[in-house]
Every structure is written in C-alpha cells, then in structure tokens.
Design an enzyme around this catalytic site. Structure first.
Site, PDB file in Angstrom:
ATOM      1  N   ASN A 162       1.018  -1.189   0.071  1.00 43.06           N
ATOM      2  CA  ASN A 162      -0.064   0.034  -0.039  1.00 43.06           C
ATOM      3  C   ASN A 162       0.965   1.013   0.052  1.00 43.06           C
ATOM      4  O   ASN A 162       1.309   1.646   1.148  1.00 43.06           O
ATOM      5  CB  ASN A 162      -0.935  -0.070   1.319  1.00 43.06           C
ATOM      6  CG  ASN A 162      -1.832  -1.266   1.124  1.00 43.06           C
ATOM      7  OD1 ASN A 162      -2.830  -1.127   0.383  1.00 43.06           O
ATOM      8  ND2 ASN A 162      -1.651  -2.220   1.981  1.00 43.06           N
ATOM      9  N   GLU A 163       1.137   1.572  -1.293  1.00 45.11           N
ATOM     10  CA  GLU A 163       2.016   3.048  -1.502  1.00 45.11           C
ATOM     11  C   GLU A 163       1.523   4.184  -0.985  1.00 45.11           C
ATOM     12  O   GLU A 163       0.220   4.055  -1.028  1.00 45.11           O
ATOM     13  CB  GLU A 163       2.474   2.948  -2.722  1.00 45.11           C
ATOM     14  CG  GLU A 163       3.287   1.463  -3.246  1.00 45.11           C
ATOM     15  CD  GLU A 163       4.722   1.466  -2.760  1.00 45.11           C
ATOM     16  OE1 GLU A 163       4.995   2.420  -1.845  1.00 45.11           O
ATOM     17  OE2 GLU A 163       5.510   0.482  -3.069  1.00 45.11           O
ATOM     18  N   PRO A 164       2.094   5.199  -0.932  1.00 40.00           N
ATOM     19  CA  PRO A 164       1.480   6.554  -0.561  1.00 40.00           C
ATOM     20  C   PRO A 164       0.491   6.672  -1.476  1.00 40.00           C
ATOM     21  O   PRO A 164       0.380   6.406  -2.828  1.00 40.00           O
ATOM     22  CB  PRO A 164       2.799   7.553  -0.882  1.00 40.00           C
ATOM     23  CG  PRO A 164       4.099   6.792  -0.615  1.00 40.00           C
ATOM     24  CD  PRO A 164       3.846   5.216  -0.953  1.00 40.00           C
ATOM     25  N   SER A 166      -2.453   5.519  -0.858  1.00 37.23           N
ATOM     26  CA  SER A 166      -3.486   4.429  -0.631  1.00 37.23           C
ATOM     27  C   SER A 166      -4.534   5.188   0.300  1.00 37.23           C
ATOM     28  O   SER A 166      -4.203   5.584   1.290  1.00 37.23           O
ATOM     29  CB  SER A 166      -2.838   3.017  -0.056  1.00 37.23           C
ATOM     30  OG  SER A 166      -2.054   2.532  -0.987  1.00 37.23           O
ATOM     31  N   THR A 181      10.365   1.795  -3.987  1.00 35.58           N
ATOM     32  CA  THR A 181      10.055   0.383  -3.530  1.00 35.58           C
ATOM     33  C   THR A 181      10.858  -0.434  -4.766  1.00 35.58           C
ATOM     34  O   THR A 181      11.351  -1.507  -4.570  1.00 35.58           O
ATOM     35  CB  THR A 181       8.591   0.041  -3.513  1.00 35.58           C
ATOM     36  OG1 THR A 181       8.149   0.803  -2.760  1.00 35.58           O
ATOM     37  CG2 THR A 181       8.413  -1.507  -3.106  1.00 35.58           C
TER      38      THR A 181
END
Ligand code: F6R
Length: 639
Positions: A162-164, A166, A181
């Site tokens: 869940n990247e920035p 999300s 990532t």
C-alpha cells in the site's frame, strides 16, 4: 480513536512502540508471541489465522518459528496463513516470488498443511485479478478474520504494498509500485528494469481488521520512516500512519530503527537527561543547526526555549558549555591524519609518535578507499607514512557484461599482435558471447566471466592506489571467500575470511587501521567487512603486543556521513586536493557514468563524495568553525 498515552517520554508517539536492543532478540520475542497464539488456539481446539509478510524484516521471526518447530515441537497443524502481497505478474517458482520466499524461509521447514497457505496469485490474467482479490477478502472473513498480522515497512512508508496515496479503507487489489520500492527490490531482480511495476496487496482496510497488528523494523535505514509513521500526522503520504488509528497495533523496533524517535533522537525534549559529553555535544550542535546560529552565539534563552534548560542549569553558564563544545569540535580538525610530528598531540585526534606510521586502509569494494577517504589517503602518503591498502572483495558483481567483451577483445587483439595462439581465448570469448545472449536477470556468471569482471576492478583499484602514491607491494587483494558467490546474496562470514585478514594485519603490523564503519544496512558488504577486520584484530590482540598501539578509524561509505557530533577527526581538503581525490575515483572507470549498483542515488560516486565532503565542511563553517572547501570525517572505534 487511538489509545491514550500516559507517559511524558513518549508523548510524541501516537502508537505503542517497544524497542529491543537488537533485531535478533526482537525477532525471538515476536516469534514467541506467534507461537503462544498458535498454542492457545490449539488448546481451545481452534484455528490460528495469521497474516504474514515477506522481505528481510521477518526472516529472523521465521527462523525462530522453524527452530521452535524443530527443537521444541511447536506444531502448525491448526495454522492458516494469508500473505500480504505478491508481485504481479509473477510465477510462483521464480526466485523472487513471495511463494519461493515463504517456502524457503518457513513453509518448507514446518508441518503446515500447504492447502492452508494463501498467497496472492501473480499468474492471473488481468481481468481475473479483481475477482481473485474479492475472494481473498471473503476467505479471510469466512475464517473470522486474521488473528495476527505481521508487517514490515517500506522506506516509502508502505505496509504490504500500500504505497503513498492508498486509502485507509482499501481492500485487496492490484497496485502500482512506487519508484523507491522498485529501487529497493532491484538487487533481487538483477536491475530495476526487471522489477515488476505492479503487485497484488491486501489493503490497509484488510490489515486493519486483524485482531492484532505487529509492525517490525530494524536498522538505521528505517529510522526516518519510523519517525514519520510513529510521530507524524496521519496522512496518505505515509500509509503506515493510518496504523495510529488502530487500537490493536504495536511497533517492535531495534534500537537503530528507533533512533530518530524524539525520546532517543532528541531526548531533552521529553525528559530529564543524564548529560554525558556525547549527549551534550549532540544537543548543542542540534540547537545551533536548528536556530541556524554558530555555537558560540547560542544564548541561555535558546537553551531554555528548546528543552535544554536542565543542561543550562546543571552545567552552565551556557557560554562555557558553548566554548567547551566549540573547542572539542575545533580539536577534531587536523590536516595531519597520521599525527603531526614534533607537535603537542594532547588535543589532536592522532598521536604524534611514531612520526612515520604504518597505516592500512581496508576497502570493502575496490573503490571505497578513494571514494570515502581519497583525500586522507593521499595526505597520509604525501606526509610520508607507510600506507597499505587492502581490497577486501573483488567487487565482481558490479561490472557490466559488455565491459567483459571489451577486455576480452583487447586480450585477443594483443595476443594476435605478438603472434600467440588465440584458439583457446577465442573459444572462451565465443562462449561468453553466447552466455550473455541468453543471460537471465540475476543469473550467475560463468567462472571465467566473474574472473574477468574481478580483473577489471582489480586493475582499476591498482591504478587508483598508484595514483594516490602507493608502491605495488603495498596494494593487497584479499578476495574474501564470503563474497565470492557470484550472486548479490553472499555467504556468511567464515573462518577463512578472518584468518586471511589476520595474516595480512600480522604482516603489516599497522599503528593505524581505516575501516568502513557503515552500520545502517545490516546485510551490506561494508558491515560484514568491518566485522571481519574487528574479529581479526580482537583475536590478534590476545597474543600480539603491536595491536595495543593500533588505532582503528572508521570512515563512512558512499551513502551517509557520520553525524557531526560523532566526528572525532575531520581532515580538511583544499580545492586542489578535492581534484586529486576526484582523479583517483575516476580511475574506477567501470563504475563511472552508470554503475551497476547505484543504489537509490542518481548521482555518480565522485559527485556524492564531493557533495558530502563539501556539506561536512559547510556544517563546520555554519557552526562557527573555520571555512574549508571540503572535509573527510572519521570516528575512532574503541575495543
Ligand atoms: C512484504 C511487504 C512489504 C515489506 C516492506 C519492507 O510482504 O509487504 O511491505 O514488509 O517493503 O521490506 P523489508 O523487510 O525487505 O525491508
């Protein structure tokens, strides 16, 4: 609503944090908690539903669970697992798949029923992914939800993938990976271009439903993101901050990952401190930097307004504290890194005697010596010390394939020009070309290719060391066995690595040893190389008198400099010396323009080195000390 926090010391922390001395102890504690959950569920005749993570963080937990199974009879017969995520697309059998990871680190070594293991499927057709994700959520709900979810944290602040950006109520879904990532994963995939751009991940909403959530983080590399996750405002920019809203979360950290939290990083802001010299230095420099003032201009009011009133009262007046810190910093500066002959050395970082020292620089990779301390290296030689350099590893994984062909072609041409038979060389060359034509990402090179890559780096290192002024018999290549796997994953340190290092040290009997003291990356070659030198010196200390007079100086690699308050020797470089250092780094042609392993910094190594050395000098200048072009920084290691 997040929990109530009743402690002053942790008032900046918005969720519960437990800090362990190191990751081993912490991993054992987490494994124990998982085992206790499994056992209590067994006693109640129930299933234990676990949410699992991959990555380097949980490896120690899995190792301990395997040990508990093998040595203490812990059974996993009642365990059902759901993994957080999987790259997409991804074949389960691929070495980088999370299926492979989980099998190798846990499932293959315990008695879990493999039909109870769930990992998002990276082989699905795109239009089947949404249905699969829904099904994944339903399966978890049908089992009554996750009893325990363990998490790592990415440097973007991601949990799962869940990247920035999300959303807090996100469910299992297909996501796009953040650039950082993908950078972090590039080693596993043999280059960032091979890292998938997408992944299937449980959502933040999915994670939130777990009855207990444990997020783990180890090493200084994670310290900045941990500070944001624990003390920062809740924001989609750092998805882990959503965990602040949970009543069931706990962060388990080692000391290094916790080091930026207020209670450790700037403890004077939250509690009364025992003001030893180091803490005093740290606080005063912090205050000067914060207020953008030279140390000698800090006032009592500045101290009082920034949590340092206790220091002012206990050790003031503040002007005396300022002078003390200023003097200490002043005494770290020396143009004589091997000691200044015939000078009073009571306030200098190095001893005056012996005037001509035997020094050895240990360089983990073939270019760390010049990148990290090229200016000091050249000074030591210029000032007449007997300097040796030891290249600890061949660095042969970091050479481009086309460079190998270039050097082979050179060798063939040369052989031909002197009329030698080229048959064997030509055949090897053809084999190499054929190998490269079908080479898979991260495939191990043939031994001949590895050798050529090692020779390329060796010739560059010789050239760099000669440029610094060394004779050939002072240049040593250790090729320590732990490194020579041909892969990015190295072996553990063996007896041979230590014995080879002891042998070299015994031959040189140095009064000064320079080592790379990089501790942020626990798996990094620099730390391994550091540990080998220290282990060798410790053993030699038992029988050899010369070791007692041997000082160990740590330098930092291409990444992060020491904190200013830690620096014990700052060697200034003139503009001319900066250029000489640059030329020495330029000898490492295979690493220039575009290195195979640049890390997540787009700058070339020589640029990073110059920027960093300039920043150190500017920092000294800002604090009110002399203004130099550049400075190389060192910290002494005490046994
Ligand atoms: C892994 C996962 C990721 C990692 C995170 C930290 O399943 O979902 O969120 O936990 O990227 O990775 P490491 O532990 O390798 O630093």
């Amino acid at each position: 609503m997040a929990r109530l926090n009743l402690l002053e010391e942790t008032r900046y922390e918005k969720l519960p944090v437990t800090v362990y001395p190191d990751q081993k102890v912490a991993s054992i504690a987490v494994a124990r908690r998982i085992a206790n959950l499994i056992i209590s569920k067994q006693k109640a005749g129930e299933k234990a539903v676990l949410g699992l993570a991959t990555g380097v963080t949980p490896i120690g937990v899995y190792a301990e669970l395997v040990r508990l199974h093998k040595e203490e009879g812990l059974s996993f017969h009642n365990v059902i697992t759901f993994n957080l995520d999987e790259y997409y697309p991804m074949k389960p059998k691929a070495p980088q798949s999370y299926v492979t990871f989980m099998n190798e680190n846990l499932f293959n070594h315990i008695d879990i029923d493999k039909s109870k293991v769930h990992i998002p499927d990276g082989t699905l057709a795109k239009d089947a992914v949404a249905g699969f994700c829904l099904e994944y959520e339903k399966k978890i709900s049908a089992l009554g939800g996750l009893d325990l979810q363990i998490l790592g944290i990415g440097r973007t602040g991601h949990i799962g993938f869940n990247e920035p950006g999300s959303a807090p109520n996100s469910g299992t879904r297909l996501v796009t990976l953040d650039d950082l990532t993908r950078n972090d994963a590039s080693r596993d995939f043999g280059g960032k271009q091979n890292v998938p751009t997408k992944a299937i991940t449980m959502g933040i909403g999915t994670i939130f439903k777990a009855r207990e959530i444990i997020l783990m983080a180890w090493s200084g590399k994670k310290a900045p993101i941990i500070k944001k996750a624990v003390e920062g405002e809740i924001s989609g920019d750092v998805p882990a901050t959503y965990l602040q809203l949970s009543q069931h979360v706990e962060f388990i950290l080692d000391q290094d990952a916790a080091s930026d939290l207020t209670r450790f990083g700037t403890p004077w802001l939250v509690k009364d401190c025992v003001w030893d010299n180091m803490l005093k230095k740290k606080a005063v420099i912090w205050l000067a930097e914060l207020l953008n003032k030279p140390v000698l201009k800090l006032t009592e009011e500045d101290y009082n307004n920034h949590g340092m009133a206790q220091l002012a009262v206990e050790q003031g007046p503040v002007y005396n504290i300022n002078i003390d810190i200023f003097n200490q910093m002043q005494h770290t500066i020396t143009g004589w890194p091997g000691g200044k002959p015939d000078a009073d050395d009571s306030q200098r970082p190095e001893r005056a005697l012996p005037a001509k020292k035997r020094s050895i620089i240990f360089s983990p990779h073939p270019d760390d010596d010049v990148i990290s301390m090229g200016g000091t290296f050249i000074r030591l030689v210029d000032q007449g010390h007997d300097v040796h350099v030891a290249y600890q590893t061949s660095g042969n994984t970091a050479v481009w394939d086309d460079d190998v062909l270039r050097y082979m072609e050179f060798a063939i041409d040369f052989n031909q020009s002197i009329g030698d038979d080229n048959t064997h060389l030509q055949k090897l060359y053809e084999d190499m070309r054929a190998f490269f034509a079908t080479k898979q990402p991260n495939q191990i090179d043939t031994i001949e290719i590895r050798d050529v890559k090692g020779f390329i780096r060796k010739s560059e290192a010789i050239s760099g060391a000669r440029y610094a002024g060394l004779d050939d018999d002072h240049i040593h290549f250790q090729a320590l066995p732990f490194y020579e796997t041909g892969k990015t994953k190295k072996n553990s340190v063996g007896e041979e690595d230590i014995l080879l290092t002891m042998e070299l040290l015994q031959k040189v009997k140095p009064q000064q040893v320079f080592v790379a003291g990089d501790f942020a990356d626990p798996h990094g070659t620099h730390l391994v190389c550091f540990n080998i030198v220290i282990a060798a010196l410790r053993r030699l200390r038992e029988t050899e008198d010369w070791v007692k007079d041997c000082w160990v100086w740590m330098y930092r690699g291409a990444w992060k400099e020491f904190e200013t308050y830690e620096i014990e020797m700052a060697v200034p470089l003139s503009p001319q010396e900066v250029l000489r250092k640059r030329n020495a780094i330029f000898k490492h042609q295979s690493q220039k323009d575009r290195a195979v392993f640049p890390g997540d910094d787009a700058r070339e190594f020589w640029v990073r080195a110059e920027d960093r050395n300039r920043e150190t000098a500017q920092c000294y200048d800002r604090l009110g000390l002399a203004e130099y072009q550049a400075m190389e920084a060192f910290v002494r290691y005490h046994f």
